[in-house]
Design an enzyme around this catalytic site. Structure first.
Site, short mmCIF file in Angstrom:
data_model
loop_
_atom_site.label_atom_id
_atom_site.label_comp_id
_atom_site.label_asym_id
_atom_site.label_seq_id
_atom_site.Cartn_x
_atom_site.Cartn_y
_atom_site.Cartn_z
N HIS A 94 43.48 36.06 42.34
CA HIS A 94 43.58 37.79 42.61
C HIS A 94 42.22 38.18 42.21
CE1 HIS A 94 44.63 41.77 41.99
NE2 HIS A 94 45.55 41.47 42.78
N GLY B 249 50.35 46.05 45.28
CA GLY B 249 50.34 46.24 44.02
C GLY B 249 51.08 47.32 43.52
N GLY C 243 43.95 49.17 44.24
CA GLY C 243 44.31 50.18 43.28
C GLY C 243 43.42 51.66 43.26
N ASN D 113 53.09 42.32 43.80
CA ASN D 113 52.29 41.78 42.67
C ASN D 113 52.53 43.13 41.57
OD1 ASN D 113 50.47 41.26 40.67
ND2 ASN D 113 48.41 41.53 41.74
N TRP D 114 53.39 42.66 40.48
CA TRP D 114 53.73 43.74 39.58
C TRP D 114 52.61 43.87 38.37
CZ3 TRP D 114 59.71 42.91 38.37
CH2 TRP D 114 60.48 43.02 39.56
N LYS D 115 51.87 42.97 38.68
CA LYS D 115 50.60 43.07 37.48
C LYS D 115 51.08 43.16 36.09
CE LYS D 115 47.56 45.06 40.92
NZ LYS D 115 46.28 45.36 41.23
N SER E 203 45.74 48.98 48.47
CA SER E 203 46.33 50.22 48.68
C SER E 203 47.22 50.26 49.93
CB SER E 203 45.23 51.24 48.87
OG SER E 203 44.73 51.34 47.53
N GLU F 50 41.35 40.48 40.34
CA GLU F 50 41.31 40.74 39.00
C GLU F 50 41.35 39.58 37.95
OE1 GLU F 50 45.01 43.04 39.02
OE2 GLU F 50 43.92 44.60 40.28
N GLU G 220 42.13 40.63 50.41
CA GLU G 220 41.91 41.78 49.76
C GLU G 220 40.89 42.42 49.33
OE1 GLU G 220 46.07 41.97 47.41
OE2 GLU G 220 44.90 40.85 46.12
C1 PEP Z 1 46.93 43.93 44.50
O1 PEP Z 1 46.75 44.03 43.25
O2 PEP Z 1 47.13 42.93 44.99
C2 PEP Z 1 47.09 45.16 45.31
C3 PEP Z 1 46.83 45.23 46.69
O3 PEP Z 1 47.11 46.05 44.61
P1 PEP Z 1 47.15 47.88 45.19
O4 PEP Z 1 48.30 47.61 46.38
O5 PEP Z 1 47.70 48.45 44.18
O6 PEP Z 1 45.86 48.17 45.89
#
Ligand code: PEP
Length: 262
Positions: free
Chosen positions: A102, A241, A180, A13-15, A220, A104, A174
């Site tokens: 997601h 992410g 993050g 997930n490049w956001k 993470s 976010e 998640e």
């Molecule tokens: C995500 O945004 O789905 C995610 C898991 O981010 P990160 O790996 O940075 O925690």
């Protein structure tokens, strides 16, 4: 990874990161590191909307099996919905998987379970894979509500999804406090949540659907913890992410997924 034969799924997930040039460099780096046709695993990347065509053209030029994914979709097919993007538009750009709900989107943008469900249904009706994201906030975890939140988001997110369509659903657990933040759920805690989510799916459908559905972990996940997480019997891959923005790190996580599956 279980003996149930579920094929691992690893998504990046490049956001809202990068630019057109860095998106192209990143996907070339990923393909260089994992190969165009990674065996025994489903790999997807989810660039921001404006870079879908660019990334898609590199994937198709390399005849890659890496799936092109979108980070969101709107459930209506077309019309006066300024700023939104439909399933058909995504398909037209070569997208075959969509992130839905997601954290976010839920907690920053304010999407509720009904909205998430509409998007899941639209994605599936459009023939694509829906990656339904669920998970509790830190506050909910500390209040002992983790299982109730996961159950509610699973049940409402999958409302009216048929058992047949469940083959194109991936559930991403998640925990919001792990996204993050550099804090990761322990493999045991994540396994416990995944097993409970699988039993929710069994209750909604049947044991067969529950055994087949892929439930991946996000929060993470990095090269140094991916193997331990994905080795758990109910963890079928990862949604990545931060670490997906570095081709070498993402490739190392993909290799961990291949390793636990074989
Ligand atoms: C995500 O945004 O789905 C995610 C898991 O981010 P990160 O790996 O940075 O925690």
């Amino acid at each position: 990874m279980s003996d149930a034969g579920r094929r691992p799924f690893v998504g990046g997930n490049w956001k809202m990161n990068g630019d057109r040039g860095s998106a192209a460099t990143l996907i070339r780096g990923v393909l260089g590191a994992i190969g165009a046709d990674p065996e025994g695993i489903d790999v997807a990347v989810f660039p921001a909307f404006p870079y879908l065509l660019e990334v898609g053209s590199i994937l198709s030029g390399d005849q890659s099996t890496v799936m092109l994914g979108a980070q969101d979709v709107y459930h209506q097919p077309n019309g006066a919905f300024t700023g939104e993007v439909s399933v058909e538009m995504l398909r037209d750009c070569g997208v075959s998987a969509v992130l839905v709900g997601h954290s976010e989107r839920r907690h920053v943008i304010g999407e509720d379970d009904r909205t998430v469900n509409r998007k899941v249904l639209a994605t599936l009706n459009g023939g694509m894979t829906a990656v339904l994201c669920i998970g509790e906030t830190l506050e909910q975890r500390e209040a002992g509500e983790t299982d109730a939140v996961n159950e509610r988001q699973t049940r409402l997110g999958l409302a009216e999804v048929s058992a047949d369509d469940m083959d194109r659903v991936v559930i991403a657990y998640e925990p919001v406090w792990a996204i993050g933040t550099g804090r990761t759920a322990t493999p045991e805690d994540a396994q416990d949540a995944h097993a409970k989510i699988r039993s929710v799916v069994a209750g909604l459908y049947n044991a067969d659907v529950a055994e087949r559905v892929r439930i991946i972990y996000g929060g993470s996940m990095k090269p140094d913890n991916a193997q331990a997480l994905m080795a758990m019997p109910d963890i079928d891959g990862g949604l990545i992410g931060g670490a997906s923005l570095k081709a070498a790190d993402f490739a190392a996580i993909v290799r961990a997924g291949v390793g636990v599956a074989s």
